[in-house]
Design a protein around this motif. Structure first.
Motif, PDB file in Angstrom:
ATOM      1  N   ASP A 161     -69.646   0.768   4.706  1.00  0.00           N
ATOM      2  CA  ASP A 161     -68.819  -0.425   5.189  1.00  0.00           C
ATOM      3  C   ASP A 161     -69.303  -1.559   5.892  1.00  0.00           C
ATOM      4  O   ASP A 161     -69.288  -2.707   5.857  1.00  0.00           O
ATOM      5  CB  ASP A 161     -67.441   0.183   5.678  1.00  0.00           C
ATOM      6  N   ARG A 217     -73.832   3.501  -0.959  1.00  0.00           N
ATOM      7  CA  ARG A 217     -72.535   3.340  -1.735  1.00  0.00           C
ATOM      8  C   ARG A 217     -71.141   3.740  -1.021  1.00  0.00           C
ATOM      9  O   ARG A 217     -70.203   3.499  -1.144  1.00  0.00           O
ATOM     10  CB  ARG A 217     -72.565   4.215  -2.926  1.00  0.00           C
ATOM     11  N   HIS A 218     -71.555   4.388   0.098  1.00  0.00           N
ATOM     12  CA  HIS A 218     -70.596   4.989   1.216  1.00  0.00           C
ATOM     13  C   HIS A 218     -70.340   3.764   2.102  1.00  0.00           C
ATOM     14  O   HIS A 218     -69.383   3.865   2.889  1.00  0.00           O
ATOM     15  CB  HIS A 218     -70.766   6.350   1.707  1.00  0.00           C
ATOM     16  N   LYS A 272     -61.904   0.363  -1.585  1.00  0.00           N
ATOM     17  CA  LYS A 272     -63.346   0.026  -1.727  1.00  0.00           C
ATOM     18  C   LYS A 272     -63.548  -0.103  -3.269  1.00  0.00           C
ATOM     19  O   LYS A 272     -62.681   0.301  -4.002  1.00  0.00           O
ATOM     20  CB  LYS A 272     -64.343   1.005  -1.128  1.00  0.00           C
ATOM     21  N   THR A 280     -65.311   0.836  -6.775  1.00  0.00           N
ATOM     22  CA  THR A 280     -66.126   2.002  -7.467  1.00  0.00           C
ATOM     23  C   THR A 280     -67.150   1.116  -8.311  1.00  0.00           C
ATOM     24  O   THR A 280     -66.798   0.344  -9.348  1.00  0.00           O
ATOM     25  CB  THR A 280     -65.168   2.625  -8.223  1.00  0.00           C
ATOM     26  N   LEU A 323     -60.905   4.382   1.314  1.00  0.00           N
ATOM     27  CA  LEU A 323     -61.788   4.489   0.097  1.00  0.00           C
ATOM     28  C   LEU A 323     -60.767   3.954  -0.835  1.00  0.00           C
ATOM     29  O   LEU A 323     -61.430   3.407  -2.098  1.00  0.00           O
ATOM     30  CB  LEU A 323     -62.172   5.827  -0.049  1.00  0.00           C
ATOM     31  N   LEU A 327     -65.109   8.559  -4.913  1.00  0.00           N
ATOM     32  CA  LEU A 327     -65.578   9.451  -3.642  1.00  0.00           C
ATOM     33  C   LEU A 327     -64.495   9.793  -3.083  1.00  0.00           C
ATOM     34  O   LEU A 327     -64.248  10.921  -2.255  1.00  0.00           O
ATOM     35  CB  LEU A 327     -66.349   8.508  -2.734  1.00  0.00           C
ATOM     36  N   TYR A 383     -71.498   7.919  -5.722  1.00  0.00           N
ATOM     37  CA  TYR A 383     -69.938   7.855  -5.650  1.00  0.00           C
ATOM     38  C   TYR A 383     -69.684   6.696  -4.863  1.00  0.00           C
ATOM     39  O   TYR A 383     -70.115   6.518  -3.539  1.00  0.00           O
ATOM     40  CB  TYR A 383     -69.365   8.984  -5.564  1.00  0.00           C
ATOM     41  N   SER A 384     -68.698   5.971  -4.946  1.00  0.00           N
ATOM     42  CA  SER A 384     -68.075   4.989  -4.088  1.00  0.00           C
ATOM     43  C   SER A 384     -66.676   4.828  -4.385  1.00  0.00           C
ATOM     44  O   SER A 384     -66.186   5.105  -5.459  1.00  0.00           O
ATOM     45  CB  SER A 384     -68.980   3.632  -3.894  1.00  0.00           C
ATOM     46  N   LYS A 426     -67.635  -5.663   2.805  1.00  0.00           N
ATOM     47  CA  LYS A 426     -68.597  -5.132   3.508  1.00  0.00           C
ATOM     48  C   LYS A 426     -68.883  -6.109   4.788  1.00  0.00           C
ATOM     49  O   LYS A 426     -68.388  -7.239   4.697  1.00  0.00           O
ATOM     50  CB  LYS A 426     -70.028  -4.622   2.854  1.00  0.00           C
TER      51      LYS A 426
END
Lengths: 142, 318
Positions: free
Chosen positions: A55, A52-53, B59, B61, B56, B233, B228-229, A82
């Motif tokens: 890239d 989820r984090h 990006k 969620t 962030l 996050l 979490y994204s 991504k």
């Protein structure tokens, strides 16, 4: 390209997927490319534990039949935008496993690949260059 | 300026809000750079935490199907708000004294527990097994380090109170004023046990190596933060940045608030935070390995607890 995209591109977080690799490329990723001498962190990169984090996704291995579904599911868990980097010859063509009944390589039949880093295993410098190219592509998508 | 507006400004702009976040992120940047240099790397730019935060926001969620939506998204928000409020509760020696309407040391102590509670909520609401492991580890660690920090606060409160000829003081403003008039507790050997207990407490509260057990990325994949994204996050990153400012600021107010008045006082305050961050976080982080949860639990109920009890005794007797 606006300012926010330019700033965002300086913080690419890396995520590794092992798609049935022999671990040679993973050793290059995990240790060689991370050791002080090569230091990916100066590009703002960080290895993260959670998809989820992520890239920039670094995929190693020829996508064996047994891990195919898991890899595709994992890939879907990664939030957009991504960029995908195929590390090593296996995801590109199958390498020494090419033609085997047990592998689904080349991997770009299933996942869109943006950068290829060939080698068995690739040199750390090549991996870093691949990451740098991926950052350029990622900048366009932000 | 009406009182309510001043309160709002102190929470939203200075010393809470924008100021605390900016300072916290800058401290994180220095920490990452310093850690890299200690490992003979080039390291990221000093502004890296700001870049991460901006990234962030761009990006998406993603919310897991099994997650409890309201808690999942509400938890990080509550954490950030609690930390900004806590930052407004801390005096900046020589420049800012919090209004008594905001609360005293006890309120601050409760607010300090909020990030850990928020992480537990986030971990359990995400529905991920790694989040659940993170939840249980965070809870054990919190149970272990809360007792010593209460005793440290009691020791400092008693010392100030006795010095002023009354019982215990729970006002940080009074504690800072007393030390600025009579010398910092840092230079008083009777307060050293309490100081040592505090030095053991703050890495655990900030969740850094060797006490990053709940968010261990190599073991439980960042535990509560796993699911979490994007912006959610980012809120957690903001929470931990503001928390660094609050915890380091608390240490400085409790033990070493000396320095000039006015704006130079602010600079000195920030420099002290930087020094504490460099020694207590960066050097510790690169030179230690992660403890197991049972080791950390045992450690906090042994040494910091003993030191904190000794600190209370010394504050009363000396």
């Amino acid at each position: 390209m606006n300012l926010i995209s330019r700033i965002s591109a300086r913080s690419p977080w890396l995520y590794r997927i092992n798609a049935g690799s022999c671990n040679g490329c993973d050793v290059e990723l995990a240790t060689t490319a991370c050791i002080p001498r090569y230091d990916v962190e100066r590009l703002g990169c960080k290895y993260c534990g959670s998809p989820r984090h992520a890239d920039i996704v670094l995929i190693t291995g020829p996508l064996t039949v047994r891990v195919k579904d898991k890899v595709l599911r994992l890939y879907g868990e990664i939030p957009d935008p991504k960029v995908t980097v195929a590390v090593g010859i296996c995801p590109i063509s199958g390498g020494v496993f090419r033609g085997s009944y047990a592998v689904c390589a080349p991997i770009d039949q299933y996942i869109p690949i943006d950068v290829n880093v060939p080698g068995c295993p690739p040199r750390p410098q090549a991996i870093l260059e691949g990451v740098a190219m991926a950052i350029e592509i990622w900048k366009e998508r932000l | 300026m009406p009182e309510s507006l001043a309160l709002l400004l102190s929470v939203a702009v200075f010393p809470g809000g924008v100021f605390a976040l900016g300072l916290g992120l800058a401290l994180k940047g220095v920490d990452r750079r310093l850690a890299a240099r200690l490992q003979r790397r080039v390291g990221p730019p000093l502004m890296q935490p700001f870049f991460d935060l901006v990234k962030l926001t761009r990006k998406r969620t993603m919310i897991p199907d099994v997650a409890c939506r309201a808690v999942f998204l509400g938890a990080p928000l509550a954490g950030v708000v609690a930390m900004l409020l806590a930052a407004a509760l801390l005096p900046v020696p020589g420049l800012y004294e919090p209004s008594p309407a905001l609360g005293d040391l006890l309120v601050l102590f409760y607010l300090l527990a909020v990030p850990a509670v928020v992480l537990m909520l986030a971990g359990s609401a995400s529905g991920s097994p790694f989040g659940a492991i993170g939840f249980s580890r965070e809870m054990m660690l919190m149970l272990a380090y809360e007792i010593p920090i209460v005793l440290v606060i009691v020791a400092v409160g008693l010392k100030t109170g006795i010095g002023r000829g009354e019982g215990m003081t729970l006002s940080l403003t009074e504690i800072v004023r007393y030390q600025r008039a009579h010398g910092a507790f840092l230079l008083d050997p009777a307060m050293w046990p309490a100081l040592l207990a505090f030095l053991a407490f703050f890495p655990a509260n900030l969740g850094i190596v060797p006490f990053d057990i709940a968010e261990a990325e190599t073991e439980v994949l960042e535990g509560p933060l796993l699911e979490y994204s994007g912006p959610a996050l980012g809120l957690f990153k903001m929470m931990s940045a503001a928390k660094a400012v609050v915890v380091l600021g608390l240490g400085i107010c409790l033990f070493f608030p000396s320095g000039p008045d006015g704006l130079p006082g602010l600079a000195v305050h920030a420099l002290k935070m930087l020094a504490l961050m460099a020694v207590g976080v960066s050097v510790l982080r690169v030179s230690a390995g992660r403890m197991r949860i049972d080791q950390a639990f045992g450690f906090f109920l042994k040494w910091p607890l003993a030191l904190a009890v000794a600190g209370v005794a010394a504050a009363v007797l000396a």
